[in-house]
Motif scaffolding. Structure first.
Motif, PDB file in Angstrom:
ATOM      1  N   GLU A 125       0.828  -1.207   0.000  1.00 53.08           N
ATOM      2  CA  GLU A 125       0.000   0.000   0.000  1.00 53.08           C
ATOM      3  C   GLU A 125       0.862   1.258   0.000  1.00 53.08           C
ATOM      4  OE1 GLU A 125      -3.180   0.072  -0.548  1.00 53.08           O
ATOM      5  OE2 GLU A 125      -3.255  -2.123  -0.575  1.00 53.08           O
ATOM      6  N   MET A 126       2.009   1.213   0.698  1.00 44.06           N
ATOM      7  CA  MET A 126       2.912   2.358   0.676  1.00 44.06           C
ATOM      8  C   MET A 126       3.496   2.566  -0.709  1.00 44.06           C
ATOM      9  SD  MET A 126       2.880   3.948   3.484  1.00 44.06           S
ATOM     10  CE  MET A 126       4.185   5.058   3.014  1.00 44.06           C
ATOM     11  N   LYS A 127       3.831   1.460  -1.385  1.00 42.05           N
ATOM     12  CA  LYS A 127       4.390   1.584  -2.733  1.00 42.05           C
ATOM     13  C   LYS A 127       3.379   2.241  -3.664  1.00 42.05           C
ATOM     14  CE  LYS A 127       7.269  -0.189  -6.214  1.00 42.05           C
ATOM     15  NZ  LYS A 127       8.555  -0.852  -6.423  1.00 42.05           N
ATOM     16  N   LYS A 128       2.120   1.896  -3.529  1.00 43.93           N
ATOM     17  CA  LYS A 128       1.079   2.531  -4.343  1.00 43.93           C
ATOM     18  C   LYS A 128       1.060   4.036  -4.102  1.00 43.93           C
ATOM     19  CE  LYS A 128      -2.100  -1.442  -4.420  1.00 43.93           C
ATOM     20  NZ  LYS A 128      -3.427  -1.932  -3.949  1.00 43.93           N
ATOM     21  N   ILE A 129       1.238   4.431  -2.868  1.00 42.94           N
ATOM     22  CA  ILE A 129       1.235   5.856  -2.527  1.00 42.94           C
ATOM     23  C   ILE A 129       2.474   6.541  -3.102  1.00 42.94           C
ATOM     24  CG2 ILE A 129       1.465   7.487  -0.604  1.00 42.94           C
ATOM     25  CD1 ILE A 129      -0.328   5.591   1.020  1.00 42.94           C
ATOM     26  N   ARG A 134       1.934   7.248  -6.745  1.00 42.50           N
ATOM     27  CA  ARG A 134       0.651   7.833  -7.123  1.00 42.50           C
ATOM     28  C   ARG A 134       0.849   8.877  -8.227  1.00 42.50           C
ATOM     29  NH1 ARG A 134      -2.343  12.294  -5.425  1.00 42.50           N
ATOM     30  NH2 ARG A 134      -0.710  12.849  -3.922  1.00 42.50           N
TER      31      ARG A 134
END
Length: 250
Positions: A209-213, A216
């Motif tokens: 989820e952090m990588k997605k952020i 972004r």
């Protein structure tokens, strides 16, 4: 030693290493192997963290193969050539695992793009950087989005315009490309290993989820980098670039 891309998985850490005897300048087949290896590691449930490195103890990556660049005779071949680093960067962007960069020496052009596309990058004091593309009549079109994302427009444009000069590793650290700079390869490797081991203790879902952020706003990069590759593929056929490249033909 022949060129290669290899992967070693130990204790949930995938170490991906590339090498080419010409200062780690990468031809299309090696770039394709590198992109695929990163993609496969991202899909491997055994892997929690990836370390990306190059072989040898001097140059991290001298960019794309100059021999292949000189041999380009049509726009489509040019686009395919410049898509090599685009595919690696996109594989790194889409990879669901954190990628730690290990930069042991100088890096040029596409190599700077690879460093910028890592999620956390460590380097030695020898890891100076340069974007030399303007020298041959093209520009760092494919790698500039990754560099701009990590270092900002000002730093990216400075090194793109000042195409003759290397910028020291500490400067690159101050602009956000490197997280830390070490005096020796041994010190860097100790830090890289410790960081990777520590990341393996984190919740993989949280890291995903952090990588997605972190990435972004880059959902259009498959299209964007392909368009940038086409620009370079067209410019490499220009009279200016052809005349410049003649100086390098043996």
């Amino acid at each position: 030693m022949d060129a290669y891309v290899k992967q070693d998985i130990q204790n949930n850490i995938a170490t991906i290493e590339f090498f080419h005897p010409e200062q780690n300048s990468l031809p299309g087949n090696i770039l394709a192997q590198l992109a695929q290896t990163i993609t496969d590691a991202g899909k491997n449930d055994e892997v929690k963290v990836i370390i990306l490195k190059s072989g040898g103890d001097r140059t991290f990556c001298a960019g794309a193969s100059f021999k292949e660049l000189i041999a380009i005779n049509d726009a489509e071949t040019g686009k395919i050539f410049f898509s090599g680093f685009a595919n690696v960067i996109n594989a790194m962007r889409q990879c669901p695992k954190f990628i730690i960069g290990r930069i042991q020496g100088k890096t040029v052009g596409g190599g700077v793009g690879i460093a910028a596309a890592t999620d956390y990058c460590m380097a030695t004091q020898s890891a100076s950087i340069k974007l030399s593309e303007l020298n041959v009549g093209i520009g760092p079109f494919v790698v500039s989005p990754a560099i701009e994302r990590k270092m900002g427009v000002s730093a990216m444009s400075q090194i793109a315009i000042d195409a003759n000069n290397f910028y020291e590793a500490e400067w690159a650290r101050s602009k956000g490309l490197y997280a830390n700079v070490y005096e020796s390869i041994e010190e860097m490797d100790t830090a890289v290993e410790a960081s990777a081991k520590h990341l393996c203790t984190y919740n993989p879902e949280a890291m995903l989820e952090m990588k997605k952020i972190f990435w972004r706003g880059t959902d259009d990069w498959d299209t964007l980098l392909a368009e940038r590759a086409a620009i370079s593929g067209r410019l490499v056929l220009s009279d200016f670039t052809k005349e410049t490249l003649k100086k390098f033909k043996v």
